[in-house]
Design a protein around this motif. Sequence first.
Motif, PDB file in Angstrom:
ATOM      1  N   VAL A   1     -17.439  49.834 -28.896  1.00 11.06           N
ATOM      2  CA  VAL A   1     -18.234  48.610 -28.961  1.00 11.06           C
ATOM      3  C   VAL A   1     -18.989  48.372 -27.657  1.00 11.06           C
ATOM      4  CG1 VAL A   1     -16.277  47.200 -28.236  1.00 11.06           C
ATOM      5  CG2 VAL A   1     -18.147  46.145 -29.485  1.00 11.06           C
ATOM      6  N   SER A   2     -18.458  48.858 -26.540  1.00  9.97           N
ATOM      7  CA  SER A   2     -19.111  48.655 -25.247  1.00  9.97           C
ATOM      8  C   SER A   2     -20.492  49.291 -25.195  1.00  9.97           C
ATOM      9  CB  SER A   2     -18.240  49.210 -24.117  1.00  9.97           C
ATOM     10  OG  SER A   2     -18.048  50.606 -24.255  1.00  9.97           O
ATOM     11  N   LEU A   3     -20.709  50.344 -25.979  1.00  7.04           N
ATOM     12  CA  LEU A   3     -22.018  50.998 -25.963  1.00  7.04           C
ATOM     13  C   LEU A   3     -23.079  50.126 -26.636  1.00  7.04           C
ATOM     14  CD1 LEU A   3     -23.607  53.392 -25.068  1.00  7.04           C
ATOM     15  CD2 LEU A   3     -22.869  54.658 -27.091  1.00  7.04           C
TER      16      LEU A   3
ATOM     17  N   PRO B   1     -19.018  52.008 -34.592  1.00 12.42           N
ATOM     18  CA  PRO B   1     -18.199  52.212 -33.388  1.00 12.42           C
ATOM     19  C   PRO B   1     -16.818  51.594 -33.487  1.00 12.42           C
ATOM     20  CG  PRO B   1     -19.872  50.536 -32.992  1.00 12.42           C
ATOM     21  CD  PRO B   1     -20.170  51.127 -34.338  1.00 12.42           C
ATOM     22  N   ASN B   2     -15.912  52.098 -32.679  1.00 12.81           N
ATOM     23  CA  ASN B   2     -14.586  51.497 -32.561  1.00 12.81           C
ATOM     24  C   ASN B   2     -14.750  50.053 -32.105  1.00 12.81           C
ATOM     25  OD1 ASN B   2     -13.206  54.004 -33.083  1.00 12.81           O
ATOM     26  ND2 ASN B   2     -13.684  54.625 -30.993  1.00 12.81           N
ATOM     27  N   GLY B   3     -14.112  49.143 -32.831  1.00 10.20           N
ATOM     28  CA  GLY B   3     -14.213  47.734 -32.503  1.00 10.20           C
ATOM     29  C   GLY B   3     -15.306  46.998 -33.236  1.00 10.20           C
ATOM     30  N   LEU B   4     -16.109  47.726 -34.035  1.00 12.44           N
ATOM     31  CA  LEU B   4     -17.176  47.089 -34.824  1.00 12.44           C
ATOM     32  C   LEU B   4     -17.273  47.746 -36.197  1.00 12.44           C
ATOM     33  CD1 LEU B   4     -20.233  46.385 -32.449  1.00 12.44           C
ATOM     34  CD2 LEU B   4     -18.900  44.724 -33.755  1.00 12.44           C
TER      35      LEU B   4
ATOM     36  N   GLU C   1     -17.034  41.407 -25.187  1.00 16.55           N
ATOM     37  CA  GLU C   1     -17.570  42.389 -24.244  1.00 16.55           C
ATOM     38  C   GLU C   1     -18.748  41.810 -23.460  1.00 16.55           C
ATOM     39  OE1 GLU C   1     -18.052  45.847 -22.092  1.00 16.55           O
ATOM     40  OE2 GLU C   1     -16.389  45.314 -23.427  1.00 16.55           O
ATOM     41  N   LEU C   2     -19.582  41.036 -24.135  1.00 11.54           N
ATOM     42  CA  LEU C   2     -20.713  40.404 -23.451  1.00 11.54           C
ATOM     43  C   LEU C   2     -20.229  39.344 -22.460  1.00 11.54           C
ATOM     44  CD1 LEU C   2     -23.174  40.056 -26.465  1.00 11.54           C
ATOM     45  CD2 LEU C   2     -23.281  41.735 -24.602  1.00 11.54           C
TER      46      LEU C   2
END
Length: 414
Positions: free
Chosen positions: A335-337, A368-371, A383-384
């Motif tokens: 998810v950070s990406l 993605p992982n987390g989404l 994350e934001l």
Amino acid sequence: MKNYLTISAFLLGLSVSSCNSNQEKIDYTTVSDEERLEYAKTIAHETIMVDGHVDLPYRMKVGGFTLQREILDVSTRTDGGNFDFPRAKQGGLDAPFMSIYLPSRYQQTGGAKILADSLILMTKRLAETWPEKFAMAYSPDDIENNFKAGKVSLPMGMENGAGIENNLSNVAYFHEKGIRYITLTHGKDNLIGDSSYDTTRTHGGLSEFGKQVVKEMNKVGIMVDISHVSDDTFYDVMELTNVPVIASHSSSRKFTPGFERNMNDDMVKALGKNNGVIMINFGGSFIDGDYNERTASVREHIVNWLAQNELSRSDSTAQVYIKKYLAEHNVFPDVSLVADHIDHIVSLIGIEHVGFGSDFDGVGDSLPNGLKDVSMYPNLIAELLKRGYSREDIEKICYKNVFRVWKAVEEAAS
């Protein structure tokens, strides 16, 4: 962009607006991950959240949904897909733009308008069948009213202008039907212009008919969506439109070199000057330039292992091995990406020009992982917050930016 919240507000579960500025303050960037996620959940549920692109209507069509019977009951939690009402409420999603997706093959076979009409009726049937949970939305005001009533709004955007066919009057027709943005092209060049996925370059950008379509969309009040178009088509739109435009589900090409489907930095800057919004796509190949290579490598290993052991994928032994191998070789980005893409857009043109455009139900299992589905938006918001975005920033990303464009298009048309 740093934001603060009082300790007492966190403990009592109150909104930011109820906080006393004289009380001790907490920095979102320094609290624990667990606390930050709780803040993110609160923000997600107290803020209108718009997603620029969710492919539920076509998922319903593929799943066998008809106007006579409901095979896919998204009013309850479903086994597959990325969207349903319970998960939307869990994640704080209030207004997913329902994608009226028209595959490019209909440009050759005909029937694009007929399919669009069918998918529009399917979407409206959701609101008619479960009026306590879903409601149609044709304006930002509709979404605000539905939000207050606790309902998930269903605004609609048409993915692929092929539904207009060769009849300019169909632009007004689809506006009357409730379409509020049109993605000009999809996987192939069409009568309107050239597609990012097509190398034919039929028109060298917008066709003459396409230029009329853009002007007519400005006239009737339909947002122009430049996701899927070629670079030349994009710049033709920028020269022609007299209102801001959106990219309903695109990401930054900086992270995916050579992938024209995403927007490069110069295009992003042009979009900023236009006062438009790019809504970030969550799909693996959209956010990670190495994703396809990693998945191909894992796929090749599994195929070779099956051949060496003379097994098929359905064999129980193979299933156990594949599950274990995939767990050990997780190919998905994090998810950070997605937050990296948002960071980059903000660094180029500011916080006022970015939003969410997940492409849920449209990018398969590449998320993605987390989404992985609509219940997980708080992970991205957390994350934001960790990166110093304020609640006000997040409100702009969630809905204020796209509302600004939508209202500008409405006002110009009126």
